[in-house]
Design an enzyme around this catalytic site. Structure first.
Site, PDB file in Angstrom:
ATOM      1  N   GLU A  92     -11.264   4.342   8.855  1.00 52.65           N
ATOM      2  CA  GLU A  92      -9.996   4.092   9.548  1.00 52.65           C
ATOM      3  C   GLU A  92      -9.464   5.361  10.211  1.00 52.65           C
ATOM      4  O   GLU A  92      -9.007   5.336  11.353  1.00 52.65           O
ATOM      5  CB  GLU A  92      -8.937   3.564   8.567  1.00 52.65           C
ATOM      6  CG  GLU A  92      -9.334   2.298   7.833  1.00 52.65           C
ATOM      7  CD  GLU A  92      -9.839   2.579   6.431  1.00 52.65           C
ATOM      8  OE1 GLU A  92      -9.536   1.782   5.531  1.00 52.65           O
ATOM      9  OE2 GLU A  92     -10.532   3.603   6.248  1.00 52.65           O
ATOM     10  N   LYS A 105     -11.596  14.627   4.441  1.00 53.45           N
ATOM     11  CA  LYS A 105     -12.421  15.636   3.783  1.00 53.45           C
ATOM     12  C   LYS A 105     -13.827  15.660   4.379  1.00 53.45           C
ATOM     13  O   LYS A 105     -14.355  16.713   4.721  1.00 53.45           O
ATOM     14  CB  LYS A 105     -12.480  15.379   2.286  1.00 53.45           C
ATOM     15  CG  LYS A 105     -13.249  16.441   1.507  1.00 53.45           C
ATOM     16  CD  LYS A 105     -13.372  16.100   0.033  1.00 53.45           C
ATOM     17  CE  LYS A 105     -12.058  16.111  -0.668  1.00 53.45           C
ATOM     18  NZ  LYS A 105     -12.186  15.934  -2.134  1.00 53.45           N
ATOM     19  N   GLU A 160      14.079  -9.594  -6.915  1.00 50.24           N
ATOM     20  CA  GLU A 160      13.853 -10.975  -6.488  1.00 50.24           C
ATOM     21  C   GLU A 160      14.739 -11.908  -7.296  1.00 50.24           C
ATOM     22  O   GLU A 160      14.867 -11.765  -8.506  1.00 50.24           O
ATOM     23  CB  GLU A 160      12.375 -11.355  -6.657  1.00 50.24           C
ATOM     24  CG  GLU A 160      12.050 -12.798  -6.412  1.00 50.24           C
ATOM     25  CD  GLU A 160      12.675 -13.312  -5.130  1.00 50.24           C
ATOM     26  OE1 GLU A 160      13.400 -14.301  -5.191  1.00 50.24           O
ATOM     27  OE2 GLU A 160      12.443 -12.693  -4.078  1.00 50.24           O
ATOM     28  N   LYS A 171      26.881  -2.795 -10.291  1.00 51.91           N
ATOM     29  CA  LYS A 171      27.932  -2.481  -9.322  1.00 51.91           C
ATOM     30  C   LYS A 171      29.280  -2.327 -10.011  1.00 51.91           C
ATOM     31  O   LYS A 171      30.071  -1.441  -9.687  1.00 51.91           O
ATOM     32  CB  LYS A 171      28.017  -3.591  -8.269  1.00 51.91           C
ATOM     33  CG  LYS A 171      26.836  -3.670  -7.328  1.00 51.91           C
ATOM     34  CD  LYS A 171      27.028  -4.796  -6.329  1.00 51.91           C
ATOM     35  CE  LYS A 171      25.854  -4.910  -5.373  1.00 51.91           C
ATOM     36  NZ  LYS A 171      26.042  -6.027  -4.415  1.00 51.91           N
ATOM     37  N   GLY A 215      -7.752  12.594  -3.748  1.00 48.96           N
ATOM     38  CA  GLY A 215      -6.945  12.190  -2.599  1.00 48.96           C
ATOM     39  C   GLY A 215      -5.489  11.964  -2.917  1.00 48.96           C
ATOM     40  O   GLY A 215      -4.594  12.392  -2.183  1.00 48.96           O
ATOM     41  N   ARG A 216      -5.224  11.301  -4.040  1.00 45.80           N
ATOM     42  CA  ARG A 216      -3.837  10.978  -4.377  1.00 45.80           C
ATOM     43  C   ARG A 216      -3.081  12.170  -4.951  1.00 45.80           C
ATOM     44  O   ARG A 216      -1.881  12.072  -5.219  1.00 45.80           O
ATOM     45  CB  ARG A 216      -3.801   9.792  -5.351  1.00 45.80           C
ATOM     46  CG  ARG A 216      -4.199   8.487  -4.677  1.00 45.80           C
ATOM     47  CD  ARG A 216      -4.473   7.386  -5.688  1.00 45.80           C
ATOM     48  NE  ARG A 216      -4.847   6.139  -5.047  1.00 45.80           N
ATOM     49  CZ  ARG A 216      -6.059   5.870  -4.575  1.00 45.80           C
ATOM     50  NH1 ARG A 216      -7.015   6.768  -4.680  1.00 45.80           N
ATOM     51  NH2 ARG A 216      -6.323   4.710  -3.996  1.00 45.80           N
ATOM     52  N   HIS A 235      -6.478   1.992  -0.071  1.00 46.30           N
ATOM     53  CA  HIS A 235      -6.494   3.387  -0.515  1.00 46.30           C
ATOM     54  C   HIS A 235      -5.336   3.692  -1.457  1.00 46.30           C
ATOM     55  O   HIS A 235      -5.054   4.851  -1.731  1.00 46.30           O
ATOM     56  CB  HIS A 235      -6.449   4.318   0.701  1.00 46.30           C
ATOM     57  CG  HIS A 235      -7.636   4.170   1.599  1.00 46.30           C
ATOM     58  ND1 HIS A 235      -8.735   4.999   1.527  1.00 46.30           N
ATOM     59  CD2 HIS A 235      -7.916   3.267   2.570  1.00 46.30           C
ATOM     60  CE1 HIS A 235      -9.636   4.618   2.428  1.00 46.30           C
ATOM     61  NE2 HIS A 235      -9.157   3.576   3.066  1.00 46.30           N
TER      62      HIS A 235
END
Length: 567
Positions: A239, A233, A348, A504, A293-294, A379
């Site tokens: 970056e 913008k 996990e 499953k 931004g998001r 970000h």
């Protein structure tokens, strides 16, 4: 400042807190046995016809199914829970706040900005004001410009410096200027229409400042056939602009500095810096301060690169889709703030509820691991770890880059830029920033609560000399051992994963039903009400081959209650 009443001090919040005990007594298997409850929690999306009722909730009447079904019957909630959540919404003035957003009020008070990303999806004839001006014509002016430009590039009426067509696009951005467009691209690139429209073309994204990512983004590409879209913008994002300068050098080295104007375009509002960079300001595509931004994927941030890849007509389909609903947000509040569920998914093997001896654990075991390479995380989720929940972090850095880049005139190399963040973030988390420090910096009083960092947030850092096969093996061993040690301490089995097996097994039953229904026309049987309804609808629609109707949609329940939408 006037005293503030927190939502947790309201009677509806306290009522929900007391209600948790009732819900804890009821198992989902019992809730799912109540067909009427399940029916009330089956929600479809229909083409919209809105009628406002006296209790300030919306209803709809329509017979045209619009391709979306929500089943929230497996939430740990009853109809009483939903009623209490709506009372909480009323206490929070949710309806008024939604209206304030749509009316262009400056609800982003810390930045003193409206929040009008909703205007990005508006039809041409919609009127949405900001500062007394209808912003929708400006939105469509940019969309029309994107349509024209993308069609010129795709038809080869716009070509590169050597006369070759530009079939490869690299979109350079970070945070919302990267994650949203990448998400859409990921979905479109295997869609049959998307595949057909993207034939012979490539779209790549460059976000991380790590030079490895630059190397990956240009691998196999020819500068003569590549167009770079720089998304920033202000045209000052560190970056993004370093990566943009790196790609500018790549183009200039191959084709000469004058080629930049034919091979680079911008999504920005800072035309002066765009021109200074070497990009023709006429090839800059605007977006506005009222687009966060998001939330920017439906602005030029996402529409331009995706239109270059798939054509504007395809991209316009996702820009024009509209669903409005508050129920999912209310259920998230219920899960997080009342039931204490901090996340939705954890993959996990340490995620266990019983000890290795089968004894129920009186504590939570397992961790929710998430992360991001390089500076991308700053970000996306760093806001949470700095000023939200306390989440212990691991930072992993490498001394020597696999793809070192040092641009003449830059203060540091690209890899040093990356590693600057590696060294800074752990200290930022540990020390934080106090109100006293902010006062000494003359930060306005009303912003001090927003800019205070509590600190005292733990982390650990791992620094590797180089990233080769051996060091990668070391890293894997460290984390494998870590999991085992945790399991040993908790007294659980870290090496099985029965949690994935039940799903499953049940899926095999569904698979048999789908086969029987498709090949023999057998009705759906042997499932609970919710699954029966969803499977039946799935079979009906897939056999009919319904198209995506598009247009504005809204989630409604079978009991005809629409869940609070105003526009």
């Amino acid at each position: 400042m006037a005293p503030t009443t927190l939502i947790c001090d309201t009677e509806p919040w306290k009522d929900l807190k007391a209600h948790v005990g009732d819900i804890r007594k009821t198992h989902l298997r019992d809730l799912m046995g109540d067909s009427e409850r399940c029916k009330s929690m089956m929600v479809f999306a229909y083409r919209i016809l809105l009628v406002l009722c006296s209790c300030c909730r919306w209803y709809t009447f329509s017979s045209e199914f619009d391709g979306l079904l929500l089943d929230y019957s497996r939430q740990c909630a009853t109809q009483e829970t939903i009623e209490k959540l709506f009372k909480l919404a009323e206490a929070a003035r949710l309806k008024q706040k939604i209206n304030s957003m749509y009316n262009g009020e400056r609800i982003n008070i810390t930045e003193n900005r409206p929040v009008l990303h909703v205007a990005l999806r508006a039809s041409r004839d919609t009127v949405i004001h900001s500062e007394g001006k209808n912003v929708v014509p400006d939105v469509w002016k940019v969309l029309d410009k994107i349509r024209e430009f993308s069609e010129r590039v795709r038809s080869a009426s716009w070509v590169g410096a050597t006369g070759k067509s530009l079939k490869d696009v690299i979109a350079v951005g970070i945070g919302g200027s990267f994650l949203g467009p990448l998400f859409v691209h990921t979905a479109l690139q295997t869609d049959p229409e998307g595949v057909e429209c993207a034939k012979g073309r490539q779209l790549r994204f460059l976000a991380n400042v790590d030079p490895i990512d630059v190397a990956r983004s240009i691998r196999g590409l020819n500068p003569e056939t590549t167009l770079v879209v720089v998304v920033s913008k202000t045209f000052t994002t560190a970056e993004t602009m370093l990566n943009a300068r790196t790609l500018r050098e790549w183009i200039s080295a191959a084709l000469g500095p004058s080629a930049v104007a034919k091979h680079m375009v911008a999504v920005s509002t800072n035309l002066a810096l765009v021109e200074k960079f070497g990009i023709d300001p006429n090839n800059a595509f605007a977006f506005w301060d009222w687009v966060g931004g998001r939330y920017s994927v439906c602005s030029a941030v996402g529409v331009l690169p995706l239109s270059l890849q798939y054509g504007f007509s395809v991209v316009e389909e996702y820009v024009n889709s509209r669903i409005s609903d508050v129920l999912l947000g209310l259920l998230s509040v219920w899960n997080v703030s009342f039931l204490g569920y901090p996340a939705r998914v954890s993959m996990e093997s340490n995620g266990k509820g019983v000890s290795i001896d089968g004894v129920p654990l009186p504590f939570e075991a397992g961790e929710i691991d998430f992360g991001e390479p390089g500076t991308n995380g700053q970000h996306s989720f760093y806001q949470l770890i700095h000023q939200g929940r306390v989440i212990p972090c691991d930072f992993i850095g490498v001394v020597k880059s696999q793809q070192p880049v040092y641009l003449k005139g830059e203060i540091v190399s690209n890899h040093d830029e990356l590693m600057s963040n590696f060294f800074a973030q752990p200290d930022a988390l540990a020390y934080g920033k106090t109100p006293e420090q902010l006062l000494s910096e003359k930060v306005p009083q009303h912003l001090i609560p927003h800019k205070t960092f509590s600190g005292n947030r733990p982390s650990l850092s791992l620094l590797l000399s180089y990233l080769n096969a051996y060091n990668i093996g070391q890293l894997l061993a460290i984390y494998e051992h870590r999991i085992a040690v945790e399991g040993f301490i908790w007294g659980i089995n870290s090496f099985d994963q029965w949690g994935v097996e039940l799903g499953k097994s049940l899926a095999s039953q569904v698979r048999k039903q789908l086969h029987a229904s498709r090949t023999k026309g057998e009705p759906v049987e042997g499932f609970n009400f919710s699954t029966t309804e969803m499977l039946t609808k799935y079979l009906e629609l897939s056999m009919l081959g319904l198209d995506d109707f598009g247009g504005m949609t809204v989630l409604i329940g079978l009991n005809s209650r629409l869940l609070d939408v105003t526009h």
